[in-house]
Design a protein around this motif. Sequence first.
Motif, PDB file in Angstrom:
ATOM      1  N   LEU A  75       0.577  -1.325   0.140  1.00 17.52           N
ATOM      2  CA  LEU A  75      -0.102  -0.054   0.265  1.00 17.52           C
ATOM      3  C   LEU A  75       0.685   1.341  -0.126  1.00 17.52           C
ATOM      4  CD1 LEU A  75      -2.957   0.557  -0.095  1.00 17.52           C
ATOM      5  CD2 LEU A  75      -2.882   0.918   2.464  1.00 17.52           C
ATOM      6  N   ILE A  76       2.115   1.295   0.898  1.00 19.55           N
ATOM      7  CA  ILE A  76       3.008   2.351   0.834  1.00 19.55           C
ATOM      8  C   ILE A  76       3.553   2.505  -0.542  1.00 19.55           C
ATOM      9  CG2 ILE A  76       5.031   3.173   1.582  1.00 19.55           C
ATOM     10  CD1 ILE A  76       4.393   1.652   4.244  1.00 19.55           C
ATOM     11  N   ASN A  77       3.925   1.511  -1.131  1.00 21.07           N
ATOM     12  CA  ASN A  77       4.325   1.761  -2.632  1.00 21.07           C
ATOM     13  C   ASN A  77       3.283   2.167  -3.522  1.00 21.07           C
ATOM     14  OD1 ASN A  77       7.252   1.053  -2.254  1.00 21.07           O
ATOM     15  ND2 ASN A  77       6.843  -1.026  -2.170  1.00 21.07           N
ATOM     16  N   GLN A  78       2.036   1.583  -3.321  1.00 20.67           N
ATOM     17  CA  GLN A  78       1.000   2.151  -4.379  1.00 20.67           C
ATOM     18  C   GLN A  78       0.944   3.478  -4.199  1.00 20.67           C
ATOM     19  OE1 GLN A  78      -2.587   0.044  -4.216  1.00 20.67           O
ATOM     20  NE2 GLN A  78      -3.795   1.659  -5.407  1.00 20.67           N
ATOM     21  N   HIS A  79       0.791   4.060  -2.895  1.00 22.31           N
ATOM     22  CA  HIS A  79       0.621   5.384  -2.727  1.00 22.31           C
ATOM     23  C   HIS A  79       1.699   6.493  -3.397  1.00 22.31           C
ATOM     24  CE1 HIS A  79      -2.569   4.434   0.643  1.00 22.31           C
ATOM     25  NE2 HIS A  79      -2.889   4.363  -0.472  1.00 22.31           N
ATOM     26  N   LEU A  80       2.954   5.723  -3.150  1.00 22.53           N
ATOM     27  CA  LEU A  80       4.168   6.531  -3.727  1.00 22.53           C
ATOM     28  C   LEU A  80       4.164   6.506  -5.306  1.00 22.53           C
ATOM     29  CD1 LEU A  80       6.870   5.219  -1.065  1.00 22.53           C
ATOM     30  CD2 LEU A  80       5.829   7.827  -1.056  1.00 22.53           C
ATOM     31  N   ALA A  81       3.824   5.350  -5.750  1.00 17.42           N
ATOM     32  CA  ALA A  81       4.059   5.216  -7.321  1.00 17.42           C
ATOM     33  C   ALA A  81       3.035   6.088  -7.959  1.00 17.42           C
ATOM     34  CB  ALA A  81       3.798   3.609  -7.476  1.00 17.42           C
ATOM     35  N   GLU A  82       1.704   6.027  -7.348  1.00 25.64           N
ATOM     36  CA  GLU A  82       0.459   6.966  -8.106  1.00 25.64           C
ATOM     37  C   GLU A  82       0.866   8.366  -7.946  1.00 25.64           C
ATOM     38  OE1 GLU A  82      -3.117   3.791  -7.320  1.00 25.64           O
ATOM     39  OE2 GLU A  82      -2.978   5.532  -5.752  1.00 25.64           O
ATOM     40  N   ALA A  83       1.604   8.801  -6.875  1.00 25.06           N
ATOM     41  CA  ALA A  83       1.938  10.110  -6.808  1.00 25.06           C
ATOM     42  C   ALA A  83       3.261  10.692  -7.768  1.00 25.06           C
ATOM     43  CB  ALA A  83       2.217  10.686  -5.253  1.00 25.06           C
ATOM     44  N   ALA A  84       3.987   9.595  -7.825  1.00 28.31           N
ATOM     45  CA  ALA A  84       5.364   9.671  -8.955  1.00 28.31           C
ATOM     46  C   ALA A  84       4.877  10.000 -10.021  1.00 28.31           C
ATOM     47  CB  ALA A  84       6.297   8.427  -8.711  1.00 28.31           C
ATOM     48  N   GLN A  85       3.769   9.018 -10.310  1.00 26.89           N
ATOM     49  CA  GLN A  85       3.373   9.026 -11.906  1.00 26.89           C
ATOM     50  C   GLN A  85       2.499  10.502 -11.955  1.00 26.89           C
ATOM     51  OE1 GLN A  85       3.540   6.878 -14.430  1.00 26.89           O
ATOM     52  NE2 GLN A  85       2.273   8.036 -15.470  1.00 26.89           N
ATOM     53  N   ALA A  86       1.676  10.658 -10.977  1.00 28.14           N
ATOM     54  CA  ALA A  86       0.888  11.995 -11.257  1.00 28.14           C
ATOM     55  C   ALA A  86       1.802  13.174 -11.180  1.00 28.14           C
ATOM     56  CB  ALA A  86      -0.090  12.108 -10.031  1.00 28.14           C
ATOM     57  N   CYS A  87       2.958  13.284 -10.699  1.00 26.91           N
ATOM     58  CA  CYS A  87       3.598  14.472 -10.502  1.00 26.91           C
ATOM     59  C   CYS A  87       4.965  14.493 -11.423  1.00 26.91           C
ATOM     60  CB  CYS A  87       4.186  14.734  -9.021  1.00 26.91           C
ATOM     61  SG  CYS A  87       2.640  14.752  -8.071  1.00 26.91           S
ATOM     62  N   ALA A  88       5.075  13.381 -12.104  1.00 31.05           N
ATOM     63  CA  ALA A  88       6.323  13.138 -12.943  1.00 31.05           C
ATOM     64  C   ALA A  88       7.704  13.487 -11.980  1.00 31.05           C
ATOM     65  CB  ALA A  88       6.437  14.324 -13.951  1.00 31.05           C
TER      66      ALA A  88
END
Length: 333
Positions: A75-88
């Motif tokens: 779950l931690i990785n999902q939240h980080l990865a989704e934010a990484a994708q959204a913010c480049a």
Amino acid sequence: MTDIRNRKADHIALALQPKHQAQQSSGFDRLRFEPNPLPQMALEDINLGSQFLDQAVAAPFLIGAMTGGCDNGDLINQHLAEAAQACAIPMALGSQRAALEQGLAQNVRRWAPTAILLGNLGATQIQQQGLDLAKRAVDSVQANGLMIHLNPLQELIQPNGDRDWNLVLEAIQHCAVELEVPIIVKEVGAGIGPASAKKLMDAGVNWVEVAGRGGTSWASIELDRNGSEREREIAAPFIDWGMDTIELLPAVHAACPSLGLIGSGGVRHGLDIARCIRLGAQMTALAQPFLAPALESAEAVVEKMSTLQEQLRWAMFLTGSQDISDLRKAPIQ
Ligand SMILES: Cc1cc2nc3c(=O)[nH]c(=O)nc-3n(C[C@H](O)[C@H](O)[C@H](O)COP(=O)(O)O)c2cc1C
């Protein structure tokens, strides 16, 4: 394997406690930019855009490597990865050792289809298990690069940690030659200095993340977990081992000007990011500051990234820097 899962869960709980952050000042405050009260530009015209591993990124920072391999790690990785994708913004994964050894699926790429993702393994795992493990770490998440962490003090304090560090440099060199993606060698909070950076560069490593002293203290975290009185007594003098990020960056940059440099270890806001860039880093990384938002939601991580970007923008405005290349030359005391 339950041991690794418990250890990782302990790490998350302890890393959130202020007592495991470096107790002495990180020294970042010592670096003062000369104030420029005549910015001669509009705040909104400032460009934070940067290049990392031949790709455009929104700003010169990345999500530092943080643990996977425990119950809420996905779950931690999902939240980080989704934010990484959204913010480049690029994301470094935590150690993939547990997932690879247990044959678990690593889904991070699904949440960040085009973001820069960096795999992560300990240098001693590669020394013990060879290039094949490194290849699997990269392939399993279609990583754009592999981070290899050096953590000899943490291993000494950790119960049953790795104590045979023979042939680690050779194992790193083998990866540098054979892997198709760049490798980035990092510490975890004690720092990589000019002498080691030179050895790594000679071994074919193109990027070093200094991860110096000043932020999360892994000696402190592992001491908290170590129940042996004898081992605690031996480890006690090393609680503050290492050198400050702010000292290491200019030293490594001067010794190895062509080496890609990531400033990390105690970077806590956008002004610290500006300071690292000014001292020669191309990129910076923050780990612990993303942990609490990552436990909450992807939106909370996005919010954190937006605050960091705004703080960096202010630092650039107040030094009259229109873009990152201007910031590298901003006058300092
Ligand atoms: C909860 C947590 C887990 C971490 N796990 C890893 C890891 O698996 N691999 C790694 O290379 N570094 C790991 N680190 C170290 C960080 O990448 C970083 O080098 C160190 O925490 C210093 O940065 P900071 O002061 O911004 O936290 C971890 C850090 C935290 C806070």
